[in-house]
Design an enzyme around this catalytic site. Structure first.
Site, mmCIF file in Angstrom:
data_model
loop_
_atom_site.group_PDB
_atom_site.id
_atom_site.type_symbol
_atom_site.label_atom_id
_atom_site.label_comp_id
_atom_site.label_asym_id
_atom_site.label_seq_id
_atom_site.Cartn_x
_atom_site.Cartn_y
_atom_site.Cartn_z
ATOM 1 C CE LYS A 179 -6.264 -0.846 4.805
ATOM 2 N NZ LYS A 179 -7.555 -1.176 4.187
ATOM 3 C CG HIS A 217 -7.215 -10.400 3.323
ATOM 4 N ND1 HIS A 217 -8.089 -10.785 4.296
ATOM 5 C CD2 HIS A 217 -7.967 -9.975 2.286
ATOM 6 C CE1 HIS A 217 -9.329 -10.619 3.871
ATOM 7 N NE2 HIS A 217 -9.287 -10.135 2.660
ATOM 8 C CG HIS A 265 -4.797 0.409 -4.081
ATOM 9 N ND1 HIS A 265 -4.254 0.220 -2.833
ATOM 10 C CD2 HIS A 265 -5.784 -0.510 -4.213
ATOM 11 C CE1 HIS A 265 -4.897 -0.775 -2.219
ATOM 12 N NE2 HIS A 265 -5.823 -1.227 -3.038
ATOM 13 N NE ARG A 297 -3.502 -2.213 2.875
ATOM 14 C CZ ARG A 297 -3.224 -3.328 3.534
ATOM 15 N NH1 ARG A 297 -2.034 -3.478 4.095
ATOM 16 N NH2 ARG A 297 -4.105 -4.298 3.643
ATOM 17 C CE1 TYR A 308 8.515 -15.691 10.641
ATOM 18 C CE2 TYR A 308 6.769 -14.527 11.789
ATOM 19 C CZ TYR A 308 7.993 -14.523 11.162
ATOM 20 O OH TYR A 308 8.691 -13.353 11.031
ATOM 21 N NE ARG A 336 -2.996 -3.693 -1.270
ATOM 22 C CZ ARG A 336 -2.470 -4.461 -0.325
ATOM 23 N NH1 ARG A 336 -1.164 -4.604 -0.245
ATOM 24 N NH2 ARG A 336 -3.246 -5.109 0.533
#
Length: 299
Positions: A173, A271, A245, A149, A280, A248
């Site tokens: 985010k 996401h 964007h 982003r 992980y 992206r």
């Protein structure tokens, strides 16, 4: 019978009964595999024989969240419709759950995704004889290489770039962190910018660790990144309304169309449902690096 058994039967049908070329068969199988992966990601125990129209609608919405263009969504939906028609033809199903699904409209001009040749044209139009050009090339290579982003790009820290491992640490985010592979081309231009431009700047207090700086030595702003892209698009005569964007979306689209699986792309995009720990537990870093090297156009 599980998904793999039905997919294998579908593959044989496409080859033997429809006599499709190998490339076409592979494209159909990739589309069905993406649907299977979607159910795995969402932890839904759904077999091909109990898929509903609501399930498929959720899948299309998920593709939209990943940033796929309506054209790409329509192409994947076409493969899925062919699969369920096959199951109906073979009497595995009594009704086709995809029958009433509508493909996204693709007749309108869609500025959300760039073709790979357009990405390359934008990148090569940058004047590398100027300090700003060296920085801009590094920024756009990073955007496209890692699907960031714009807020993540301008906050990227030098201390979060792992040159030897080929990863960057991204703060997304909600201050959630993730590790994202970055391609060799992007790392090359970051080094050029850092060693030959940034190291010779007077850096303002508070921006010492920010990678991308404006010419006054402060962290570059969102609006500056937008304007750089707009100017480049105008320079090459690109008739699309692009933004950071767009890079992206293009990152996700090009990876998925190239054959990368949804789970890996979801991890890299950060996401909202993916936490730092899941980086992980679901996929190791070697696998994410492999996905970038195998499926990203500039790797």
């Amino acid at each position: 019978m599980n998904w793999n058994v039905y997919i294998k039967q579908f593959q044989s049908y496409l080859k033997l009964e429809r006599s499709l070329a190998d490339n076409s068969v592979e494209a159909y199988i990739r589309d069905i595999t993406k649907l299977k992966e979607f159910f795995e990601i969402k932890n839904r125990e759904v077999s091909p024989l109990n898929v509903t129209q609501a399930d498929l609608t959720d899948f299309i919405e998920y593709l939209l969240e990943l940033g796929l263009s309506p054209y790409s969504q329509a192409r994947i939906l076409s493969g899925i419709k062919a699969f369920f028609k096959f199951l109906l033809y073979e009497d595995y199903l009594e009704a086709d759950p995809s029958e009433l699904l509508e493909a996204p409209k693709i007749g309108r001009k869609l500025p959300d995704t760039l073709e790979f040749h357009e990405i390359e044209k934008l990148l090569t139009a940058i004047d590398l004889s100027t300090d700003a050009g060296v920085r801009n090339r590094a920024m756009l290579e990073t955007l496209y290489s890692s699907g960031l982003r714009v807020s993540e790009l301008i906050e990227l820290k030098i201390s979060h770039i792992y040159f030897d491992e080929g990863f960057i640490r991204v703060v997304g985010k909600g201050s959630k962190e993730r590790l994202v592979p970055i391609g060799r081309e992007a790392l090359k231009h970051i080094r050029l910018y850092k060693d030959h431009v940034r190291n010779f700047q007077d850096i303002k207090k508070g921006s010492e660790d920010h990678l991308f700086l404006n010419l006054r030595g402060s962290r570059i702003s969102r609006i500056s990144v937008f304007n750089i892209l707009k100017d480049l698009a105008r320079e090459i005569g690109l008739a699309k309304n692009i933004s950071p964007h767009t890079f992206r979306h293009s990152f996700a689209t090009h990876l998925i169309e190239g054959g990368a699986d949804l789970r890996a792309v979801q991890e890299m995009l950060g996401h909202e449902s993916i936490t730092t720990t899941e980086i992980y537990t679901h996929l190791d870093r070697d696998y994410l690096r492999q996905v970038i090297h195998e499926f990203h156009p500039r790797s």
